[in-house]
Design an enzyme around this catalytic site. Structure first.
Site, short mmCIF file in Angstrom:
data_model
loop_
_atom_site.label_atom_id
_atom_site.label_comp_id
_atom_site.label_asym_id
_atom_site.label_seq_id
_atom_site.Cartn_x
_atom_site.Cartn_y
_atom_site.Cartn_z
N GLU A 176 0.81 -1.22 0.00
CA GLU A 176 0.00 0.00 0.00
C GLU A 176 0.84 1.27 0.00
O GLU A 176 0.47 2.27 -0.60
CB GLU A 176 -0.94 0.02 1.21
CG GLU A 176 -1.95 -1.12 1.23
CD GLU A 176 -1.36 -2.45 1.67
OE1 GLU A 176 -0.21 -2.45 2.18
OE2 GLU A 176 -2.04 -3.48 1.51
N ASP A 202 -14.13 -10.45 9.13
CA ASP A 202 -12.67 -10.37 9.12
C ASP A 202 -12.10 -9.91 10.46
O ASP A 202 -10.95 -10.19 10.77
CB ASP A 202 -12.19 -9.43 8.01
CG ASP A 202 -11.98 -10.14 6.68
OD1 ASP A 202 -11.75 -9.44 5.67
OD2 ASP A 202 -12.05 -11.39 6.65
#
Lengths: 314, 281
Positions: free
Chosen positions: A56, A115
Site C-alpha cells: 500500500e 474479518d
C-alpha cells in the site's frame, strides 16, 4: 423494504463511466480489486489499471508520481490499509504535495464484519482529517456515492473517500440530490435536537428520528458527508436552532465526525452534545448487524443519546 | 566517447556544487553537508550532461525527470538547479530560512525544477515508477532518474518499489544509489547490513552497475550503458565518500550527516575546494 446496494459496487461502475469520459483517469489497487470493485475498471481499461500487489505504501507514492505527470489517480484498498498502513505516504506524497490522488477505500468501519478487528477501520477518519489539504468524504448510500465519485474526478486535490463493505439502504433514491462537496444536507427539519451523521449512520439517524417523533421529539437530521471541509455554517445554524446535538458515525467517538463537530460547537455555539460511535475499542468478528448492536450503532442508541442530551439543555 | 573537455567541465561544475553546499549550509547553520557532498558528481553529471530539461520551462512536458529520493541532500540539488539557471545563485544562501523556497527537504510546490517532494525516506522510487508508468501511458520517451541513499535502502518501501520497477519492465527508469557507507548512527553495514547489495538488486530483477561515484568519466559511461538496457530497470551503485571534497568531513563521516559547517570550517572547506587548479580537476 428499502433497496440496499453496496456503495463499493457503485464505485466500480462509476469508475468505468469516468474512465470512458476521461483518458487521464488511472486506477490503482493493492490486491483487493475484487473487493473494492476497481476490477470493473481493470476489465475495461487494463492499460490504465495497476494492481500494486500487497504494497500500500508503494501504491500511494506511485499514485503521486502518476499524478505529478497529469493523471487523475484513484487508489483503492481497504480503509485500514489506505489510511493506516500508508499514512506517511498519504501525508508526504499526497497531502503535502497537494497532488490529484483520490484515495477511495472500502470496508470502512465495523460493518466490515467477519474479518475482525485488523480489517475494521474505526480510526481512519481521525487520522485522515488531521492532514492538511485533505478532503474527507463518507457517502451515505449508493446514489450519493455516484455523485461523490463523479465530483471527485472533477475536483483537483487530495481526497479520502470511505465506502463500506455491506449493502446499505438507499436514502437518496427519490430525493433530489444536488451533491456538492462540503455542503451538508438537511434530510429532515426539526426543533428539539440535531443529529449529524455520515455514512451508514445517516439511515440509522433517520430511523431514530421517526421513533423520537412518536415520543414528541422533533429531530433535525443532517447528512454531513464531508467531514473535511466541514459545513461549519450549517452546523452552527442548526445547533443554534435546536440547542442540542448528537453525532452518529461508524467510527470511534475520538477524532472523527464527533470530534470535528465538537470542535466547531465549542468555538462557536456551545450546546449539549453527545457522540454515538465506537467507544474507543477495537472491533471483533461477527455479522455486520450483530456488530452494530454490540457496539452501539443502532437507531436505538441514537434515540437513547438524543433523549439524554435533550435533558441537558438549559 | 565523451570529450576530455566535457569531463573537465562537469568536474569543475561538481566542484562548484560542493562550494555552494558548504556556503549554503553554513549560512543556514543547518542542513546535510555530508550526504550532499557525496552526491555532487552524480548530480553534476545528471544535470549538466544527461538530463533533457529546460530551466526556462520547468514544466516542459517532455523533460526527463530527476527524483531526489534522499530528500535531505537538498543542498546539492538546489546548487545544481541554481547553476543550471532555474533561479539566481545568490538565492542559495536562503536555504532553510523561513519563507524561502529552499526548504530543508525538497518541496515541489515551493521550487520549480523539483519533481517530487521528499524527505521521509523510501518514497522517491515509488514516485519515480509512477512517472515512468505515466510516460508509457502517454507514449513519451522521457527518462526518469532516481537518487537514493544507501541507508535509505533499509526502508521496506524501497524494495516494494524495486519489485514494481522490475515487474513493469521499466527500462525508462534508472536508479542511482549514493553508496557512501554511512548513515546517522553508524556505518550502514553495522546498523542493518545491506550486503550483498548488488545481488539484492539483481534478485529483484534489475540490471546492476557499479562505479566510482566520484569519477565523472565512469559515471557518464555507466549511465550511458544503463540507458541502453531494455526491458528491465537499471541501478547504478555509485561508490562514494560521505563529505567528499572536504578533508575533515571525509575523515569524520558520522559528524557531518546533519551538521552544518561553522564559519571557520566553511573557510577551511572552501579553501580546499577553491584551490583545485584546472589541471587538478
Amino acid at each position: 423494504m428499502t433497496e440496499k446496494i453496496a456503495t463499493r459496487d457503485i464505485y466500480g461502475k462509476t469508475l468505468v463511466e469516468l474512465g470512458k469520459a476521461d483518458p487521464h483517469i488511472v486506477v490503482l489497487d493493492a490486491d483487493l480489486a475484487g473487493s473494492t470493485k476497481t476490477v470493473d475498471f481493470a476489465k475495461v481499461f487494463p492499460e490504465r489499471f495497476f494492481d500494486m500487489g500487497i504494497a500500500e505504501q508503494d501504491m500511494i507514492s506511485t499514485a503521486a508520481g502518476l499524478a505529478a505527470c497529469g493523471k487523475i489517480v484513484f487508489a483503492s484498498t481497504f480503509a485500514v490499509f489506505g489510511s493506516g498502513r500508508a499514512w506517511d505516504q498519504v501525508r508526504m506524497s499526497v497531502a503535502y504535495t497537494r497532488l490529484n490522488v483520490k484515495i477511495v477505500v472500502t470496508h470502512g468501519g465495523i460493518t466490515t464484519g467477519e474479518d475482525g478487528a485488523s480489517h475494521q477501520a474505526n480510526e481512519d477518519i481521525a487520522i485522515m482529517r488531521a492532514l492538511p489539504n485533505m478532503t474527507v468524504i463518507v457517502p451515505a448510500d449508493a446514489v450519493q456515492t455516484t455523485q461523490v465519485i463523479r465530483a471527485a474526478a472533477k475536483f483537483y486535490g487530495p481526497m479520502y473517500i470511505r465506502l463500506s463493505r455491506a449493502k446499505t439502504e438507499v436514502i437518496y433514491g427519490d430525493r433530489d440530490l444536488d451533491y456538492q462537496i462540503g455542503r451538508g444536507i438537511v434530510l429532515r427539519e426539526g426543533d428539539d435536537v440535531t443529529i449529524f451523521a455520515a455514512g451508514i449512520m445517516v439511515a440509522q439517524a433517520l430511523e431514530a428520528a421517526e421513533r423520537l417523533q412518536t415520543e414528541g421529539i422533533s429531530c433535525e437530521v443532517i447528512d454531513l458527508h464531508t467531514i473535511k471541509p466541514l459545513d461549519k455554517e450549517l452546523i452552527i445554524r442548526s445547533a443554534e436552532k435546536t440547542g442540542a446535538v448528537i453525532t452518529a458515525e461508524e467510527h470511534s467517538i475520538i477524532g472523527g465526525l464527533g470530534g470535528a463537530v465538537a470542535e466547531v460547537l465549542v468555538e462557536n455555539c456551545c450546546v449539549p452534545m453527545a457522540r454515538v460511535g465506537i467507544r474507543d475499542t477495537f472491533g471483533e468478528s461477527g455479522k455486520p448487524d450483530e456488530l452494530l448492536v454490540k457496539y452501539g450503532l443502532t437507531p436505538k442508541d441514537i434515540v437513547f443519546a438524543a433523549q439524554n442530551v435533550i435533558k441537558r439543555k438549559r | 566517447m565523451t570529450s576530455q573537455e566535457k569531463i573537465h567541465e562537469i568536474t569543475a561544475i561538481a566542484n562548484k556544487l560542493r562550494q555552494h553546499i558548504i556556503a549554503m549550509t553554513c549560512a543556514a547553520a543547518s542542513g546535510h553537508p555530508g550526504g550532499s557532498l557525496s552526491a555532487a558528481d552524480i548530480v553534476a553529471v545528471i544535470y549538466f550532461y544527461l538530463l533533457r530539461h529546460k530551466p526556462a520551462d520547468p514544466g516542459w512536458v517532455d523533460r526527463d525527470r530527476f527524483v531526489m529520493s534522499k530528500g535531505h541532500a537538498a543542498p546539492v540539488l538546489y546548487a545544481a538547479l541554481a547553476e543550471a539557471g532555474y533561479f539566481p545563485i545568490d538565492y542559495l544562501k536562503t536555504l532553510r530560512r523561513i519563507g524561502s523556497s529552499l526548504q530543508g527537504h525538497v518541496d515541489m510546490l515551493s521550487l520549480p525544477g523539483i519533481e517530487m517532494s521528499t524527505g521521509s525516506l523510501g518514497q522517491g522510487l515509488s514516485a519515480a515508477n509512477g512517472m515512468a508508468l505515466a510516460a508509457r501511458l502517454d507514449k513519451k520517451n522521457y527518462h526518469v532518474y532516481c537518487l537514493l541513499g544507501d541507508g535509505e535502502c533499509q526502508e521496506g518501501q524501497v524494495w516494494e518499489a524495486a519489485m514494481t520497477s522490475a515487474h513493469h519492465h521499466l527500462d525508462n527508469l534508472t536508479a542511482i544509489v549514493d553508496r557512501n557507507q554511512y548513515q546517522i548512527d553508524g556505518k550502514v553495514n553495522d546498523i542493518k547490513n545491506l550486503e550483498p547489495f548488488a545481488d539484492k538488486w539483481r534478485a529483484f530483477g534489475w540490471q546492476v552497475f557499479s562505479c566510482n561515484g566520484h569519477d565523472v568519466k565512469a559515471l557518464i559511461e555507466t549511465l550511458e550503458k544503463a540507458a541502453k538496457i531494455k526491458n528491465k530497470p537499471s541501478v547504478i551503485i555509485a561508490d562514494t565518500v560521505k563529505g567528499k571534497g572536504v578533508s575533515f568531513m571525509e575523515e569524520r563521516p558520522l559528524d557531518y550527516h546533519g551538521k552544518a559547517p561553522s564559519k571557520e570550517e566553511e573557510q577551511a572547506a572552501l579553501a580546499q575546494l577553491c584551490q583545485l587548479k584546472d589541471f587538478e580537476i
